[in-house]
Design a protein around this motif. Structure first.
Motif, PDB file in Angstrom:
ATOM      1  N   LYS A 127     -14.005   5.403   1.548  1.00 30.52           N
ATOM      2  CA  LYS A 127     -12.811   4.781   2.089  1.00 30.52           C
ATOM      3  C   LYS A 127     -11.855   5.837   2.635  1.00 30.52           C
ATOM      4  O   LYS A 127     -11.766   6.947   2.101  1.00 30.52           O
ATOM      5  N   LYS A 128     -11.134   5.491   3.702  1.00 30.01           N
ATOM      6  CA  LYS A 128     -10.084   6.367   4.190  1.00 30.01           C
ATOM      7  C   LYS A 128      -8.910   6.325   3.216  1.00 30.01           C
ATOM      8  O   LYS A 128      -8.714   5.345   2.486  1.00 30.01           O
ATOM      9  N   LYS A 129      -8.133   7.401   3.234  1.00 30.33           N
ATOM     10  CA  LYS A 129      -7.062   7.551   2.260  1.00 30.33           C
ATOM     11  C   LYS A 129      -5.695   7.296   2.892  1.00 30.33           C
ATOM     12  O   LYS A 129      -5.325   7.920   3.886  1.00 30.33           O
ATOM     13  N   LEU A 130      -4.964   6.343   2.296  1.00 30.55           N
ATOM     14  CA  LEU A 130      -3.572   6.090   2.653  1.00 30.55           C
ATOM     15  C   LEU A 130      -2.695   6.644   1.541  1.00 30.55           C
ATOM     16  O   LEU A 130      -2.819   6.227   0.388  1.00 30.55           O
ATOM     17  N   VAL A 131      -1.837   7.580   1.877  1.00 27.73           N
ATOM     18  CA  VAL A 131      -0.885   8.134   0.909  1.00 27.73           C
ATOM     19  C   VAL A 131       0.503   7.625   1.283  1.00 27.73           C
ATOM     20  O   VAL A 131       0.922   7.727   2.445  1.00 27.73           O
ATOM     21  N   VAL A 132       1.194   7.061   0.316  1.00 22.75           N
ATOM     22  CA  VAL A 132       2.499   6.432   0.530  1.00 22.75           C
ATOM     23  C   VAL A 132       3.559   7.200  -0.257  1.00 22.75           C
ATOM     24  O   VAL A 132       3.378   7.460  -1.448  1.00 22.75           O
ATOM     25  N   LEU A 133       4.653   7.538   0.403  1.00 20.07           N
ATOM     26  CA  LEU A 133       5.825   8.077  -0.286  1.00 20.07           C
ATOM     27  C   LEU A 133       6.882   6.985  -0.273  1.00 20.07           C
ATOM     28  O   LEU A 133       7.422   6.639   0.773  1.00 20.07           O
ATOM     29  N   SER A 134       7.152   6.387  -1.434  1.00 14.83           N
ATOM     30  CA  SER A 134       8.095   5.268  -1.479  1.00 14.83           C
ATOM     31  C   SER A 134       9.393   5.666  -2.168  1.00 14.83           C
ATOM     32  O   SER A 134       9.413   6.529  -3.047  1.00 14.83           O
ATOM     33  N   GLY A 135      10.476   4.998  -1.741  1.00 17.61           N
ATOM     34  CA  GLY A 135      11.793   5.253  -2.311  1.00 17.61           C
ATOM     35  C   GLY A 135      12.508   3.969  -2.656  1.00 17.61           C
ATOM     36  O   GLY A 135      11.919   2.881  -2.671  1.00 17.61           O
ATOM     37  N   ALA A 136      13.802   4.093  -2.901  1.00 11.82           N
ATOM     38  CA  ALA A 136      14.595   2.988  -3.440  1.00 11.82           C
ATOM     39  C   ALA A 136      14.561   1.744  -2.560  1.00 11.82           C
ATOM     40  O   ALA A 136      14.687   0.622  -3.063  1.00 11.82           O
ATOM     41  N   GLY A 137      14.385   1.907  -1.242  1.00 12.41           N
ATOM     42  CA  GLY A 137      14.428   0.776  -0.334  1.00 12.41           C
ATOM     43  C   GLY A 137      13.369  -0.270  -0.604  1.00 12.41           C
ATOM     44  O   GLY A 137      13.575  -1.456  -0.335  1.00 12.41           O
ATOM     45  N   ILE A 138      12.224   0.144  -1.159  1.00 16.64           N
ATOM     46  CA  ILE A 138      11.168  -0.844  -1.415  1.00 16.64           C
ATOM     47  C   ILE A 138      11.496  -1.676  -2.655  1.00 16.64           C
ATOM     48  O   ILE A 138      11.188  -2.859  -2.725  1.00 16.64           O
ATOM     49  N   SER A 139      12.174  -1.078  -3.631  1.00  9.63           N
ATOM     50  CA  SER A 139      12.553  -1.817  -4.843  1.00  9.63           C
ATOM     51  C   SER A 139      13.824  -2.640  -4.657  1.00  9.63           C
ATOM     52  O   SER A 139      14.057  -3.602  -5.385  1.00  9.63           O
ATOM     53  N   LEU A 165      -3.946  -3.485   0.053  1.00  8.41           N
ATOM     54  CA  LEU A 165      -4.634  -2.525   0.923  1.00  8.41           C
ATOM     55  C   LEU A 165      -5.708  -1.728   0.180  1.00  8.41           C
ATOM     56  O   LEU A 165      -6.581  -1.122   0.806  1.00  8.41           O
ATOM     57  N   GLU A 166      -5.669  -1.758  -1.156  1.00  9.28           N
ATOM     58  CA  GLU A 166      -6.716  -1.072  -1.924  1.00  9.28           C
ATOM     59  C   GLU A 166      -8.086  -1.715  -1.715  1.00  9.28           C
ATOM     60  O   GLU A 166      -9.112  -1.104  -2.019  1.00  9.28           O
ATOM     61  N   ASN A 167      -8.111  -2.935  -1.179  1.00  7.66           N
ATOM     62  CA  ASN A 167      -9.402  -3.580  -0.897  1.00  7.66           C
ATOM     63  C   ASN A 167     -10.165  -2.853   0.207  1.00  7.66           C
ATOM     64  O   ASN A 167     -11.408  -2.891   0.230  1.00  7.66           O
ATOM     65  N   GLN A 168      -9.420  -2.221   1.137  1.00  7.00           N
ATOM     66  CA  GLN A 168     -10.070  -1.532   2.263  1.00  7.00           C
ATOM     67  C   GLN A 168      -9.895  -0.012   2.221  1.00  7.00           C
ATOM     68  O   GLN A 168     -10.687   0.714   2.823  1.00  7.00           O
ATOM     69  N   LEU A 169      -8.865   0.474   1.563  1.00  9.02           N
ATOM     70  CA  LEU A 169      -8.526   1.895   1.609  1.00  9.02           C
ATOM     71  C   LEU A 169      -8.359   2.462   0.208  1.00  9.02           C
ATOM     72  O   LEU A 169      -8.114   1.721  -0.745  1.00  9.02           O
TER      73      LEU A 169
END
Length: 231
Positions: A3-15, A77-81
């Motif tokens: 699988k290709k790798k998606l790396v996410v940097l998340s911050g306060a805006g998502i919560s 997205l973990e289903n594909q990546l």
């Protein structure tokens, strides 16, 4: 084929969409407290009961919140990546949405640690750390939070994951908190880079970063299809 790798940097805006207030409001306070009073070793030494109560309340608040659509899309997205989430957030909403690989740069509300040895970390039963709750060394337990002036122990792990990204997504963060903001510097040049935020910063952005000026859930609804088409 791996699988290709998606790396996410998340911050306060998502919560924030789940009802959790951002770390630092425009007035420079966090839930009406001076940041350094509740998020520094000096604040802990000055007023331990204030700090404990502050995080107990944050923990209770976080437990009453639910993952939002943005958290759920990242989990899906973990289903594909292969999805690695590097988060500046201390809540567990990514995990509760179903994400299986989450690196917490700034600690976790749901855990406590020894005030003598930060490597001694324990799950919290309920939402309170009480005075007299001790680690195995006999010292008072404190929140498992990386405070100002403390080392960020997961940085090397986060950088190593970012360096292997096929896709890199920054979501819900102003890119002003260091060292977390420097992680983007380690992303391969060939990786596709995206940023989702309600207010796109005017600095520190590489020219090849695709910016989506929307709140986290709306931006991810658009980006999910783009990434899967690329995949």
């Amino acid at each position: 084929m791996p699988k290709k790798k998606l790396v996410v940097l998340s911050g306060a805006g998502i919560s924030q969409e789940s009802g959790i207030k951002t770390f630092r409001d425009s007035n420079g306070l966090w839930e009406n407290h001076d940041i350094m009073e509740v998020a520094s070793p000096e604040g802990w030494r000055r007023n331990r009961s204030l700090v404990q109560d502050f995080y107990n309340q944050r923990r209770k608040q976080a437990q009453e919140c639910e993952p939002n659509e943005a958290h759920k899309i990242l989990a899906r997205l973990e289903n594909q990546l292969e999805v690695i989430i590097i988060t500046q957030n201390v809540d567990d909403l990514h995990e509760r949405a179903g994400s299986s690989q989450v690196i917490h740069l700034h600690g976790e509300l749901s855990k406590s640690q020894s005030s003598k040895n930060p490597n001694l970390v324990y799950p919290i039963d309920g939402w309170e750390i009480k005075e007299g709750d001790l680690c195995e060394l006999g010292s008072q337990l404190r929140p498992h939070i990386v405070w100002f002036g403390e080392q960020v122990p997961k940085m090397e792990e986060a950088i190593a994951e970012a360096a292997k990204a096929d896709f890199f997504l920054v979501i819900g963060t102003s890119m002003q908190v260091y060292p977390a903001a420097s992680i983007v510097d380690f992303v391969p040049k060939k990786a596709k880079k995206f940023l989702i935020d309600v207010s796109i910063p005017k600095f520190n952005l590489s020219k090849d970063m695709i910016c989506i000026e929307k709140k986290a859930s709306d931006g991810l609804k658009l980006l999910e299809n783009v990434i899967l088409e690329e995949y």
